[in-house]
Design an enzyme around this catalytic site. Structure first.
Site: not given
Ligand code: 2AM
Length: 222
Positions: A68, A153
């Site tokens: 995702h 991304h």
């Molecule tokens: P990702 O988007 O880089 O994959 C659940 O943890 C999802 O939310 C993951 O997909 C994660 O990274 C994203 N995520 C977790 N913490 C975050 C943050 N502080 N800011 C933005 N995205 C975050």
């Protein structure tokens, strides 16, 4: 009441449809396999293992579940701007709609493996514009001056003990180097595109043909 408290998801984002997930997993594994064998990569192995020893990149990065592209991390409402985001008109209008995401590059660092997503104007309506979304993850110096949506991304894998949130930070670091005029070291023309090395374990493969990935805009509660 308690229901209201959990009414905001862990995050909003585009969830890639199953058929394209399989294709991307294949393509990205092939890329890791090839990268592993390149002399240029072996030359910089120390970035990955701390030793000049071989690493098996396919083992090094652990898959992180359904592919995702996160738009807004809400943390069930605890994240700054979560409620405002959920109430945006575009978020309500497009919830459940299918979009075509353009995956324009693959990148690898000692921490994460990801695909850069190049958002269209329409898709940018779903990108949080408010509280400095590019810095939301953690502070990357100069990230604030990056164009909106630069951090977009898909996380493809993380090294042991690394949280997926790091993937966006790593991408922003590479883009910041590019913006500062660092050309990087063009190391290889691969079938998929041009591979560039940006130092300290940062590799970017610009895809000759972006991968078009159908994805559903929705949310994840977990
Ligand atoms: P990702 O988007 O880089 O994959 C659940 O943890 C999802 O939310 C993951 O997909 C994660 O990274 C994203 N995520 C977790 N913490 C975050 C943050 N502080 N800011 C933005 N995205 C975050």
């Amino acid at each position: 009441g308690p229901l209201e408290e959990v009414s905001l998801p862990l995050f909003f984002g585009w969830f890639l449809l199953t058929s394209i997930q399989d294709k991307i997993k294949c393509t990205s594994m092939d890329f890791l396999k090839t990268l592993d064998t390149l002399e240029a990569f072996k030359k910089h192995l120390i970035d990955f293992s701390g030793k000049a020893e071989e690493v098996d990149l396919e083992q090094y990065f652990q898959p992180t579940g359904i592919l995702h592209c996160t738009t807004k991390f809400c943390n069930y409402g605890k994240a700054e701007g979560a409620k405002e985001y959920a109430e945006k008109q575009a978020v309500k209008d497009f919830y459940g709609s299918i979009f075509d995401l353009s995956l324009s590059a693959l990148f690898v660092t000692p921490r994460t493996f990801g695909a850069r997503v190049s958002l269209t104007e329409e898709q940018l309506q779903l990108w949080p514009a408010d509280a400095d979304a590019e810095k939301q993850a953690e502070s990357v110096p100069a990230a604030a001056s990056m164009p909106l949506g630069s951090r977009a991304h898909v996380t493809l894998g993380c090294a042991e003990n690394v949280e997926p949130v790091q993937t966006g930070v790593d991408l922003l670091e590479i883009l910041t180097l590019q913006q500062e005029g660092q050309q990087g070291e063009q190391v290889e023309e691969m079938e998929l595109g041009t591979l560039t090395y940006y130092g300290t374990g940062k590799w970017l493969l610009n895809l000759r043909e972006p991968i078009s990935a159908p994805a559903c805009f929705s949310s994840f509660y977990g």
